[in-house]
Motif scaffolding. Structure first.
Motif, short mmCIF file in Angstrom:
data_model
loop_
_atom_site.label_atom_id
_atom_site.label_comp_id
_atom_site.label_asym_id
_atom_site.label_seq_id
_atom_site.Cartn_x
_atom_site.Cartn_y
_atom_site.Cartn_z
N GLY A 138 0.83 -1.21 0.00
CA GLY A 138 0.00 0.00 0.00
C GLY A 138 0.86 1.26 0.00
N ILE A 139 1.91 1.25 0.82
CA ILE A 139 2.79 2.43 0.90
C ILE A 139 3.49 2.65 -0.44
N ARG A 140 3.98 1.56 -1.03
CA ARG A 140 4.69 1.70 -2.31
C ARG A 140 3.76 2.22 -3.40
N PHE A 145 8.53 5.67 -1.73
CA PHE A 145 9.09 5.66 -0.38
C PHE A 145 10.14 4.58 -0.25
N GLU A 146 11.15 4.87 0.59
CA GLU A 146 11.98 3.78 1.11
C GLU A 146 11.13 3.09 2.16
N VAL A 147 11.08 1.77 2.15
CA VAL A 147 10.26 1.08 3.16
C VAL A 147 11.12 0.07 3.92
N THR A 148 11.26 0.35 5.21
CA THR A 148 11.99 -0.57 6.09
C THR A 148 10.97 -1.45 6.80
N VAL A 149 11.33 -2.72 7.01
CA VAL A 149 10.45 -3.64 7.73
C VAL A 149 11.23 -4.30 8.87
N SER A 150 10.51 -5.05 9.68
CA SER A 150 11.13 -5.75 10.82
C SER A 150 11.69 -7.10 10.38
N ALA A 151 12.64 -7.60 11.17
CA ALA A 151 13.15 -8.96 10.97
C ALA A 151 13.47 -9.52 12.35
N VAL A 173 9.60 -8.25 1.21
CA VAL A 173 10.58 -7.76 0.22
C VAL A 173 9.93 -7.77 -1.17
N ASP A 174 9.22 -8.85 -1.49
CA ASP A 174 8.56 -8.93 -2.80
C ASP A 174 7.52 -7.81 -2.95
N ALA A 175 6.96 -7.36 -1.81
CA ALA A 175 5.97 -6.27 -1.87
C ALA A 175 6.63 -4.90 -1.96
N GLY A 176 7.97 -4.84 -1.80
CA GLY A 176 8.65 -3.56 -2.01
C GLY A 176 9.50 -3.07 -0.86
N ALA A 177 9.67 -3.88 0.19
CA ALA A 177 10.54 -3.44 1.30
C ALA A 177 11.98 -3.32 0.82
N THR A 178 12.66 -2.27 1.30
CA THR A 178 14.01 -2.01 0.81
C THR A 178 15.10 -2.27 1.86
N ARG A 179 14.69 -2.46 3.10
CA ARG A 179 15.66 -2.70 4.18
C ARG A 179 14.90 -3.37 5.32
N ALA A 180 15.60 -4.20 6.10
CA ALA A 180 15.01 -4.73 7.34
C ALA A 180 15.89 -4.32 8.50
#
Ligand code: FAD
Length: 301
Positions: A138-140, A145-151, A173-180
């Motif tokens: 949704g954000i992408r 946006f750069e999108v960071t997620v949790s790991a 990541v496949d949905a667009g996350a760029t960093r964890a």
């Protein structure tokens, strides 16, 4: 173990990147102390600074106003945390649009915990984003946006297995996350093994270790329990008997965090995310050990 002179942490470190996490203040006094910390840490030129979103979406306005002030008053790059909790898609999208309008280009996208806090059952809001993966997508869709997620190097407490957890990371990541950024951990072996498994799964985004300087051992241990991070006995032993000795506790905390980050450097890690708890001193000292310097320090010397 490599000979002393071959250990990267013993050489001048030029390639270290740090980022700092803050939480939005509740009172004027806490706000003043947050800004003291931001002002002290800013000259270290972090890659970004992030501002958390309270459990249950409870800090929406405070997170936004803290992030907006960072944009207005500093040269720092802010990242706003955002969760799926207790909001419709439209409401979450409006928050994202407001960030975009305020000049924010980086969002830390999380499913979030229920209003009752970590450990409670998560119920997606009817009409809301049901998962962190859907939120990332949704954000992408709403902007570049750069999108960071949790790991979770020791897996998320709700996850059946570490592999199932890594599948979720892959989906993000496949949905667009760029960093964890990882949940904090104390035993570096958890992180190093996790990164190996993540890479073997074909995930190539940066997996930045989340480092928590232990300001208060009892509080950290209790939080760790709820988030699934293990607390090794050796760590408990190091803080043993210091409940009423804050000065020594701080020295031990600095030594423990220094040992952890320098060991990661020796394993080739160059990016670190610090959970600052809105306190600068310990993090500043660790960054100094990592070779980061500021003009202020040079002038003071
Ligand atoms: P996800 O990555 O979506 O899921 C984590 C794991 O849980 C998945 O791998 C999956 O295996 C498992 N899982 C999730 N749902 C289910 C299910 N229904 N059944 C089985 N398994 C499931 N919380 C906040 O409220 N505000 C913040 O600002 C915030 N910042 C954070 C920053 C970082 C770097 C980290 C690591 C965590 C942060 N959290 C924050 C905590 C986070 O919201 C919680 O850990 C939450 O429980 C999971 O959200 P997530 O996006 O990490 O989960």
């Amino acid at each position: 173990m490599a000979p002393e002179f071959l250990r990267p942490s013993r050489s001048p470190l030029g390639n270290i990147n740090v980022s700092f996490e803050f939480f939005p203040p509740k009172t004027a006094e806490m706000e003043a102390s947050l800004w003291d910390s931001i002002t002290r840490l800013a000259p270290l030129e972090p890659s970004f600074v992030s501002v958390t979103y309270g459990a249950g979406g409870s800090t929406r306005e405070r997170t936004h106003s803290t992030v907006a002030r960072i944009v207005r008053e500093t040269a720092l790059k802010p990242a706003a945390h955002l969760t799926c909790v207790a909001a419709t898609r439209e409401e979450v999208d409006d928050v994202v649009r407001a960030y975009k309008a305020a000049g924010v280009r980086h969002i830390v996208a999380l499913r979030g915990d229920p209003v009752s806090g970590p450990g409670g059952a998560f119920e997606p809001h009817p009409g809301g984003y049901a998962t962190s993966t859907a939120l990332v997508a949704g954000i992408r869709r709403l902007g570049d946006f750069e999108v960071t997620v949790s790991a979770y190097p020791e897996k998320h407490p709700e996850s059946a297995t570490l592999d199932a957890d890594i599948d979720v990371l892959k989906a993000k990541v496949d949905a667009g996350a760029t960093r964890a950024v990882t949940q904090f951990f104390f035993d570096n072996a958890h992180y190093l093994r996790y990164v190996d498994r993540v890479r073997a799964r074909g995930i190539h985004i940066p997996i930045v270790p989340g480092i928590v300087p232990v300001q208060n051992f009892k509080q950290t241990a209790s939080f760790a329990k709820r988030t699934g991070a293990s607390v090794p006995q050796w760590l408990a032993d190091r803080f043993e008997g210091l409940d009423h000795d804050p000065a020594t506790r701080r020295l031990i905390a600095a030594a423990v965090a220094a040992e952890q980050v320098l060991d990661l450097v020796d394993h080739g890690v160059s990016d670190f995310h610090f959970y600052t708890m809105n306190k600068a001193d310990l993090v500043y000292a660790i960054c100094h050990l990592l070779g980061l310097r500021t003009h202020l320090t040079e002038r003071a010397a």
